[in-house]
Design an enzyme around this catalytic site. Structure first.
Site, PDB file in Angstrom:
ATOM      1  N   GLU A 151       0.713  -1.242  -0.056  1.00 19.29           N
ATOM      2  CA  GLU A 151       0.071   0.079  -0.018  1.00 19.29           C
ATOM      3  C   GLU A 151       0.833   1.170  -0.114  1.00 19.29           C
ATOM      4  O   GLU A 151       2.122   1.100   0.534  1.00 19.29           O
ATOM      5  CB  GLU A 151      -0.771  -0.088   1.353  1.00 19.29           C
ATOM      6  CG  GLU A 151      -2.295  -0.254   1.069  1.00 19.29           C
ATOM      7  CD  GLU A 151      -3.225   0.626   0.315  1.00 19.29           C
ATOM      8  OE1 GLU A 151      -2.629   1.449  -0.406  1.00 19.29           O
ATOM      9  OE2 GLU A 151      -4.262   0.843   0.763  1.00 19.29           O
ATOM     10  N   ASP A 152       0.354   2.356  -0.660  1.00 19.91           N
ATOM     11  CA  ASP A 152       1.372   3.662  -0.438  1.00 19.91           C
ATOM     12  C   ASP A 152       1.057   4.086   1.127  1.00 19.91           C
ATOM     13  O   ASP A 152       2.170   4.367   1.532  1.00 19.91           O
ATOM     14  CB  ASP A 152       0.692   4.669  -1.463  1.00 19.91           C
ATOM     15  CG  ASP A 152      -0.823   4.689  -1.378  1.00 19.91           C
ATOM     16  OD1 ASP A 152      -1.689   4.022  -0.678  1.00 19.91           O
ATOM     17  OD2 ASP A 152      -1.484   5.747  -2.204  1.00 19.91           O
TER      18      ASP A 152
ATOM     19  N   ARG B 105       1.574  12.066  -9.096  1.00 19.73           N
ATOM     20  CA  ARG B 105       2.079  10.553  -8.780  1.00 19.73           C
ATOM     21  C   ARG B 105       3.556  10.557  -9.250  1.00 19.73           C
ATOM     22  O   ARG B 105       4.435   9.794  -8.672  1.00 19.73           O
ATOM     23  CB  ARG B 105       1.349   9.603  -9.589  1.00 19.73           C
ATOM     24  CG  ARG B 105      -0.131   9.621  -9.177  1.00 19.73           C
ATOM     25  CD  ARG B 105      -0.533   8.213  -9.785  1.00 19.73           C
ATOM     26  NE  ARG B 105      -2.178   8.273  -9.592  1.00 19.73           N
ATOM     27  CZ  ARG B 105      -2.678   7.583  -8.510  1.00 19.73           C
ATOM     28  NH1 ARG B 105      -2.365   7.484  -7.293  1.00 19.73           N
ATOM     29  NH2 ARG B 105      -3.939   7.802  -8.673  1.00 19.73           N
TER      30      ARG B 105
ATOM     31  N   PHE C 238      -1.936  15.850   4.179  1.00 14.98           N
ATOM     32  CA  PHE C 238      -2.120  15.235   2.776  1.00 14.98           C
ATOM     33  C   PHE C 238      -0.944  15.567   1.989  1.00 14.98           C
ATOM     34  O   PHE C 238      -0.399  16.506   1.584  1.00 14.98           O
ATOM     35  CB  PHE C 238      -3.204  15.967   2.133  1.00 14.98           C
ATOM     36  CG  PHE C 238      -3.822  15.236   0.989  1.00 14.98           C
ATOM     37  CD1 PHE C 238      -4.631  14.214   1.129  1.00 14.98           C
ATOM     38  CD2 PHE C 238      -3.302  15.576  -0.182  1.00 14.98           C
ATOM     39  CE1 PHE C 238      -5.070  13.097  -0.076  1.00 14.98           C
ATOM     40  CE2 PHE C 238      -3.847  14.711  -1.431  1.00 14.98           C
ATOM     41  CZ  PHE C 238      -4.465  13.692  -1.110  1.00 14.98           C
TER      42      PHE C 238
ATOM     43  N   ASP D 292      -4.175   5.551   6.165  1.00 15.48           N
ATOM     44  CA  ASP D 292      -4.498   6.730   6.724  1.00 15.48           C
ATOM     45  C   ASP D 292      -6.003   6.529   7.715  1.00 15.48           C
ATOM     46  O   ASP D 292      -5.541   6.040   9.014  1.00 15.48           O
ATOM     47  CB  ASP D 292      -5.254   7.628   5.684  1.00 15.48           C
ATOM     48  CG  ASP D 292      -5.778   8.872   6.129  1.00 15.48           C
ATOM     49  OD1 ASP D 292      -5.236   9.376   7.063  1.00 15.48           O
ATOM     50  OD2 ASP D 292      -6.594   9.462   5.088  1.00 15.48           O
TER      51      ASP D 292
HETATM   52  P1  IMP Z   1      -7.651   4.997   4.219  1.00 19.60           P
HETATM   53  O1  IMP Z   1      -8.586   4.023   3.637  1.00 19.60           O
HETATM   54  O2  IMP Z   1      -8.218   6.229   4.701  1.00 19.60           O
HETATM   55  O3  IMP Z   1      -6.632   4.275   4.935  1.00 19.60           O
HETATM   56  O4  IMP Z   1      -6.933   5.436   2.904  1.00 19.60           O
HETATM   57  C1  IMP Z   1      -6.105   4.617   1.917  1.00 19.60           C
HETATM   58  C2  IMP Z   1      -5.970   5.209   0.939  1.00 19.60           C
HETATM   59  O5  IMP Z   1      -6.412   6.739   0.736  1.00 19.60           O
HETATM   60  C3  IMP Z   1      -4.703   5.349   0.252  1.00 19.60           C
HETATM   61  O6  IMP Z   1      -4.432   4.191  -0.360  1.00 19.60           O
HETATM   62  C4  IMP Z   1      -4.362   6.537  -0.654  1.00 19.60           C
HETATM   63  O7  IMP Z   1      -4.889   6.151  -1.949  1.00 19.60           O
HETATM   64  C5  IMP Z   1      -5.400   7.602  -0.185  1.00 19.60           C
HETATM   65  N1  IMP Z   1      -4.698   8.471   0.866  1.00 19.60           N
HETATM   66  C6  IMP Z   1      -4.795   8.498   2.141  1.00 19.60           C
HETATM   67  N2  IMP Z   1      -4.048   9.640   2.496  1.00 19.60           N
HETATM   68  C7  IMP Z   1      -3.272  10.127   1.444  1.00 19.60           C
HETATM   69  C8  IMP Z   1      -2.584  11.249   1.323  1.00 19.60           C
HETATM   70  O8  IMP Z   1      -2.058  12.113   2.035  1.00 19.60           O
HETATM   71  N3  IMP Z   1      -2.366  11.430   0.142  1.00 19.60           N
HETATM   72  C9  IMP Z   1      -2.705  10.659  -1.025  1.00 19.60           C
HETATM   73  N4  IMP Z   1      -3.673   9.858  -0.974  1.00 19.60           N
HETATM   74  C10 IMP Z   1      -3.999   9.378   0.216  1.00 19.60           C
END
Ligand code: IMP
Length: 187
Positions: free
Chosen positions: A106-107, A172, A159, A110
């Site tokens: 995963e990137d 990206r 962010f 969050d």
């Molecule tokens: P989560 O479900 O809130 O944990 O978010 C996961 C996904 O949200 C990541 O795989 C990203 O694609 C996107 N995301 C969350 N935070 C960021 C950020 O700071 N920048 C860009 N994408 C984010």
């Protein structure tokens, strides 16, 4: 052969570079070494989560010495800078997950909602194991209790874009991770 030319200046939409390319690459090599040790003698399947993981995935897989295959899933839950909370599966694995050692790549974690969905989904397919490797972790933002076994960097609740991460599909390609200027974030 001339050295590869890379843009040296910081993109004007970036408030501040949080992690530069050399720090990221050095950390990915460490993660690769750790993963190679942990999976020595086993065959690993890296599950890249599109699209944010692609740059990380490319570097990580080249740092792993254990035998491995790759597959991809695509999910969406984000609209601009905020999670909608509803995770949708847009692309599924090509191969069966049954009996495999899966490592989700995963990137960023969050809220954790995406990972929670992915873990539930993949565990229901009877893999031998499922673990998570995330380039970035924002531990202060959790709404679901999930934990990545391998984390590149823990970062504050900002962010960020670059190194595969986007804002509305842009940025990206930046070779570093940077905080996006507030005025560039519509929501
Ligand atoms: P989560 O479900 O809130 O944990 O978010 C996961 C996904 O949200 C990541 O795989 C990203 O694609 C996107 N995301 C969350 N935070 C960021 C950020 O700071 N920048 C860009 N994408 C984010």
């Amino acid at each position: 052969m001339p050295a590869r030319s890379v843009p040296s200046s910081v993109h004007p939409d970036i408030e501040r570079v949080l992690l530069d390319e050399s720090a990221i690459k050095a950390r990915i090599k460490e993660l690769g070494r750790q993963i190679s040790q942990d999976y020595a003698g086993r065959k690993l399947t890296l599950v890249g989560i599109l699209k944010g993981s692609i740059v990380f995935m490319g570097d990580l897989m080249r740092s792993i010495a254990a035998e491995c295959t790759i597959d991809f899933m695509a999910v969406s839950s984000y609209d601009g800078v905020s999670s909608t909370g509803v995770v949708r599966l847009n692309l599924d694995l090509r191969e069966s997950a049954e009996g495999k050692d899966l490592l989700i790549v995963e990137d960023v974690v969050d809220t954790g909602l995406t990972l929670h969905y992915l873990l539930d989904n993949l565990r229901s397919r009877n893999p031998r194991s499922v673990e998570v490797c995330a380039l970035l972790d924002k531990p202060d933002c959790r709404k679901a209790q999930v934990r990545a076994k391998y984390v590149g960097f823990s970062i504050p609740n900002e962010f960020v874009v670059g190194f595969g991460l986007d804002y509305n599909e842009l940025y990206r390609n930046l070779p570093y991770v940077g905080i996006l200027k507030k005025e560039k974030q519509a929501s």
